[in-house]
Scaffold this motif. Structure first.
Motif, PDB file in Angstrom:
ATOM      1  N   ALA A   1     -21.347  32.467   9.786  1.00 36.62           N
ATOM      2  CA  ALA A   1     -20.931  33.647  10.696  1.00 36.62           C
ATOM      3  C   ALA A   1     -21.959  33.993  11.383  1.00 36.62           C
ATOM      4  CB  ALA A   1     -20.539  34.809   9.721  1.00 36.62           C
ATOM      5  N   PHE A   2     -23.325  34.045  10.987  1.00 36.19           N
ATOM      6  CA  PHE A   2     -24.379  34.322  11.954  1.00 36.19           C
ATOM      7  C   PHE A   2     -24.647  33.182  12.835  1.00 36.19           C
ATOM      8  CE2 PHE A   2     -29.299  33.355  12.228  1.00 36.19           C
ATOM      9  CZ  PHE A   2     -29.372  34.685  13.159  1.00 36.19           C
ATOM     10  N   ALA A   3     -24.471  31.917  12.470  1.00 38.39           N
ATOM     11  CA  ALA A   3     -24.715  30.822  13.588  1.00 38.39           C
ATOM     12  C   ALA A   3     -23.460  30.907  14.749  1.00 38.39           C
ATOM     13  CB  ALA A   3     -24.558  29.509  12.749  1.00 38.39           C
ATOM     14  N   VAL A   4     -22.317  31.491  14.216  1.00 38.86           N
ATOM     15  CA  VAL A   4     -21.197  31.560  15.575  1.00 38.86           C
ATOM     16  C   VAL A   4     -21.485  32.662  16.249  1.00 38.86           C
ATOM     17  CG1 VAL A   4     -18.842  31.911  15.630  1.00 38.86           C
ATOM     18  CG2 VAL A   4     -19.539  30.285  13.840  1.00 38.86           C
ATOM     19  N   LEU A   5     -21.939  33.955  15.573  1.00 40.42           N
ATOM     20  CA  LEU A   5     -22.327  35.019  16.466  1.00 40.42           C
ATOM     21  C   LEU A   5     -23.452  34.804  17.295  1.00 40.42           C
ATOM     22  CD1 LEU A   5     -22.122  38.051  16.985  1.00 40.42           C
ATOM     23  CD2 LEU A   5     -23.758  38.219  15.062  1.00 40.42           C
ATOM     24  N   VAL A   6     -24.472  34.011  16.986  1.00 36.75           N
ATOM     25  CA  VAL A   6     -25.579  33.732  18.018  1.00 36.75           C
ATOM     26  C   VAL A   6     -25.111  32.821  19.274  1.00 36.75           C
ATOM     27  CG1 VAL A   6     -27.877  32.611  18.285  1.00 36.75           C
ATOM     28  CG2 VAL A   6     -27.490  34.306  16.154  1.00 36.75           C
ATOM     29  N   PHE A   7     -24.232  31.855  18.658  1.00 35.96           N
ATOM     30  CA  PHE A   7     -23.828  30.999  19.758  1.00 35.96           C
ATOM     31  C   PHE A   7     -22.948  31.712  20.684  1.00 35.96           C
ATOM     32  CE2 PHE A   7     -20.443  27.995  21.071  1.00 35.96           C
ATOM     33  CZ  PHE A   7     -21.151  27.071  21.503  1.00 35.96           C
ATOM     34  N   TRP A   8     -22.194  32.489  20.295  1.00 38.26           N
ATOM     35  CA  TRP A   8     -21.241  33.138  21.466  1.00 38.26           C
ATOM     36  C   TRP A   8     -21.987  34.016  22.077  1.00 38.26           C
ATOM     37  CZ3 TRP A   8     -16.996  31.405  23.079  1.00 38.26           C
ATOM     38  CH2 TRP A   8     -16.293  30.598  22.378  1.00 38.26           C
ATOM     39  N   LEU A   9     -22.904  34.947  21.529  1.00 33.22           N
ATOM     40  CA  LEU A   9     -23.870  35.812  22.445  1.00 33.22           C
ATOM     41  C   LEU A   9     -24.778  34.912  23.273  1.00 33.22           C
ATOM     42  CD1 LEU A   9     -25.035  38.259  19.598  1.00 33.22           C
ATOM     43  CD2 LEU A   9     -23.310  38.661  21.514  1.00 33.22           C
ATOM     44  N   ALA A  10     -25.298  33.772  22.639  1.00 30.36           N
ATOM     45  CA  ALA A  10     -25.989  33.046  23.614  1.00 30.36           C
ATOM     46  C   ALA A  10     -25.194  32.367  24.852  1.00 30.36           C
ATOM     47  CB  ALA A  10     -26.750  31.822  22.890  1.00 30.36           C
ATOM     48  N   ARG A  11     -24.056  31.945  24.681  1.00 30.07           N
ATOM     49  CA  ARG A  11     -23.133  31.530  25.826  1.00 30.07           C
ATOM     50  C   ARG A  11     -22.585  32.833  26.554  1.00 30.07           C
ATOM     51  NH1 ARG A  11     -18.201  30.594  25.487  1.00 30.07           N
ATOM     52  NH2 ARG A  11     -18.297  28.800  27.342  1.00 30.07           N
ATOM     53  N   TYR A  12     -22.577  34.112  26.389  1.00 26.50           N
ATOM     54  CA  TYR A  12     -22.231  35.007  27.025  1.00 26.50           C
ATOM     55  C   TYR A  12     -23.670  35.388  28.019  1.00 26.50           C
ATOM     56  CZ  TYR A  12     -20.973  39.960  28.667  1.00 26.50           C
ATOM     57  OH  TYR A  12     -21.074  41.015  29.422  1.00 26.50           O
ATOM     58  N   ALA A  13     -24.709  35.417  27.380  1.00 25.20           N
ATOM     59  CA  ALA A  13     -26.048  35.568  27.941  1.00 25.20           C
ATOM     60  C   ALA A  13     -26.293  34.662  29.018  1.00 25.20           C
ATOM     61  CB  ALA A  13     -27.275  35.845  27.016  1.00 25.20           C
ATOM     62  N   ALA A  14     -25.950  33.303  28.728  1.00 28.89           N
ATOM     63  CA  ALA A  14     -26.248  32.130  29.620  1.00 28.89           C
ATOM     64  C   ALA A  14     -25.310  32.024  30.755  1.00 28.89           C
ATOM     65  CB  ALA A  14     -26.107  30.862  28.734  1.00 28.89           C
ATOM     66  N   ALA A  15     -24.328  32.909  30.905  1.00 34.20           N
ATOM     67  CA  ALA A  15     -23.412  32.913  32.039  1.00 34.20           C
ATOM     68  C   ALA A  15     -23.923  33.051  33.490  1.00 34.20           C
ATOM     69  CB  ALA A  15     -22.272  34.020  31.719  1.00 34.20           C
ATOM     70  N   PRO A  16     -24.706  33.938  33.493  1.00 31.62           N
ATOM     71  CA  PRO A  16     -25.461  34.247  34.754  1.00 31.62           C
ATOM     72  C   PRO A  16     -26.375  33.027  35.166  1.00 31.62           C
ATOM     73  CG  PRO A  16     -25.901  36.132  33.557  1.00 31.62           C
ATOM     74  CD  PRO A  16     -25.463  35.202  32.517  1.00 31.62           C
ATOM     75  N   LEU A  17     -26.834  32.246  34.360  1.00 28.63           N
ATOM     76  CA  LEU A  17     -27.601  31.013  34.732  1.00 28.63           C
ATOM     77  C   LEU A  17     -26.843  29.843  35.178  1.00 28.63           C
ATOM     78  CD1 LEU A  17     -29.962  30.743  31.607  1.00 28.63           C
ATOM     79  CD2 LEU A  17     -30.596  31.646  33.704  1.00 28.63           C
ATOM     80  N   ALA A  18     -25.637  29.955  34.817  1.00 26.23           N
ATOM     81  CA  ALA A  18     -24.455  29.069  35.500  1.00 26.23           C
ATOM     82  C   ALA A  18     -24.304  29.035  36.979  1.00 26.23           C
ATOM     83  CB  ALA A  18     -23.109  28.986  34.817  1.00 26.23           C
ATOM     84  N   HIS A  19     -24.303  30.578  37.366  1.00 23.58           N
ATOM     85  CA  HIS A  19     -24.151  30.626  38.892  1.00 23.58           C
ATOM     86  C   HIS A  19     -25.410  29.976  39.477  1.00 23.58           C
ATOM     87  CE1 HIS A  19     -23.299  32.770  42.606  1.00 23.58           C
ATOM     88  NE2 HIS A  19     -24.664  33.269  42.580  1.00 23.58           N
ATOM     89  N   VAL A  20     -26.827  30.316  38.958  1.00 25.31           N
ATOM     90  CA  VAL A  20     -27.823  29.794  39.714  1.00 25.31           C
ATOM     91  C   VAL A  20     -28.012  28.369  39.747  1.00 25.31           C
ATOM     92  CG1 VAL A  20     -30.331  29.852  39.618  1.00 25.31           C
ATOM     93  CG2 VAL A  20     -29.224  31.892  38.948  1.00 25.31           C
ATOM     94  N   ALA A  21     -27.491  27.679  38.269  1.00 25.22           N
ATOM     95  CA  ALA A  21     -27.618  26.263  38.475  1.00 25.22           C
ATOM     96  C   ALA A  21     -26.441  25.642  39.345  1.00 25.22           C
ATOM     97  CB  ALA A  21     -27.281  25.861  37.010  1.00 25.22           C
TER      98      ALA A  21
END
Length: 361
Positions: free
Chosen positions: A265-285
């Motif tokens: 559960a901890f791994a899944v939570l970190v994974f989804w939070l990281a995906r959400y936080a990385a969304a702005p990087l997708a625009h720049v990339a």
């Protein structure tokens, strides 16, 4: 007997890492205690592995884009021609999709191999670190940790490959069952027509049963999770280590399930939070890829789609794996200590019964 195995010592009450049992909370505290005690070696080693993983992972993905560059150019030319002629078109038609699928399969396979290597290396290192802390082996240098790790890395890699195949077979069985039901291949179970209510047969066989099968995959992984530490510390062969993990965790099923569920559960939570936080990087990339590819929206769309997931996966080794590996290593140490304590009690018991003073003959 183990060369780097779990050995209990006198005065274990002063060191929480040497106390077998203690429940889920005690296991977490003991695991974090080991990481804190050797944080320089363990986390320094983890950061090095994570940095190398990021470099290799990015190189593999970049190689995939380079291999498909001309294909994406062909896809854009096909779409531009149809748009200029005011004709309808289908994305990735005209033979554009098969090359992309082939390259994607190769890239996925290479990333899977890289992931198996990372998991094997870190589980091996943390098993050695936990054993070193348990035996009160003093300071542990990163170089010494790597020297011990690489000795048993091939066996650990085989263990993780076998574990992945076993878990993958269970997950594939659930997927095949769902596909058969959804395709109308199961007698007596008809797929639900569009805008219709699903029958109870389809709900049971098409959804409940596949989900139950998929849930068996993580349970199987939890039961086999101690195999890496077993092959590293006890010098077992990979197949024997898997069997020993099944036996050891079978004696503490609920504790194994609880710890496994918690760290998952901890791994899944970190994974989804990281995906959400990385969304702005997708625009720049995406803007960078548009400039690099001369406004090719097809290759840019693929990059924007995979970037958040890629960033989240790269964050798992430095953020999640220390806790996961430490918990698994401590669980193995506790279960081994409990087994040895039971064996010693069984050996002393008959002597105590024969001699009222409690002395062994």
């Amino acid at each position: 007997m183990a060369r780097y195995g779990y050995q209990s010592t006198d005065g274990s009450g002063d060191n929480p890492t040497e106390q077998p049992g203690g429940g889920i909370g005690g296991a977490l505290r003991s695991s974090l205690g080991v990481v804190r005690r050797h944080r320089g070696a363990l986390y320094g080693f983890t950061l090095r592995v994570s940095a190398l993983t990021a470099v290799l992972g990015c190189a593999i993905v970049a190689g995939g884009f380079a291999a498909t560059w001309d294909t994406f150019e062909g896809v854009r030319d096909y779409a531009d021609r149809n748009i200029a002629n005011e004709d309808s078109y289908v994305a990735y038609a005209d033979g554009g999709l098969p090359p992309l699928v082939r390259v994607g399969a190769v890239v996925s396979l290479l990333l899977l191999v890289l992931g198996l290597l990372v998991v094997s290396v870190l589980h091996t290192a943390y098993a050695i670190g936990d054993s070193h802390a348990t035996r009160d082996g003093g300071p542990l240098a990163t170089r010494e940790l790597w020297r011990r790790t690489r000795r048993r890395l091939p066996a650990a890699l085989v263990v993780n490959v076998l574990t992945g195949l076993a878990v993958g077979a269970v997950e594939l069985a659930g997927l095949v069952l769902w596909s058969l039901v959804d395709g109308g291949e199961v007698p007596g179970v008809e797929p639900t027509p569009l805008h219709e209510t699903a029958t109870w047969q389809y709900t049971l066989v098409g959804w409940v049963l596949p989900i139950a099968v998929w849930c068996l995959g993580p349970l199987l992984y939890f039961r086999l999770s101690a195999a890496t530490a077993e092959t590293v510390l006890e010098r077992r062969s990979p197949f024997v280590a898997l069997y020993r993990s099944w036996v050891l965790t079978g004696r503490a099923r609920w504790r194994t399930l609880g710890l496994g569920t918690l760290v998952t559960a901890f791994a899944v939570l970190v994974f989804w939070l990281a995906r959400y936080a990385a969304a702005p990087l997708a625009h720049v990339a995406g803007l960078g890829m548009l400039w690099l590819s001369d406004d090719n929206v097809w290759i840019t769309g693929v990059l924007v789609m995979i970037l958040p997931t890629a960033v989240a996966l790269l964050l798992l080794p430095p953020v999640v794996m220390p806790l996961v590996c430490a918990v698994v290593a401590r669980l193995h140490g506790d279960l081994r200590a409990r087994e040895e304590a039971g064996r010693d009690a069984g050996a002393v018991g008959p002597s105590a019964l024969s001699h009222p003073t409690g002395r062994a003959s």
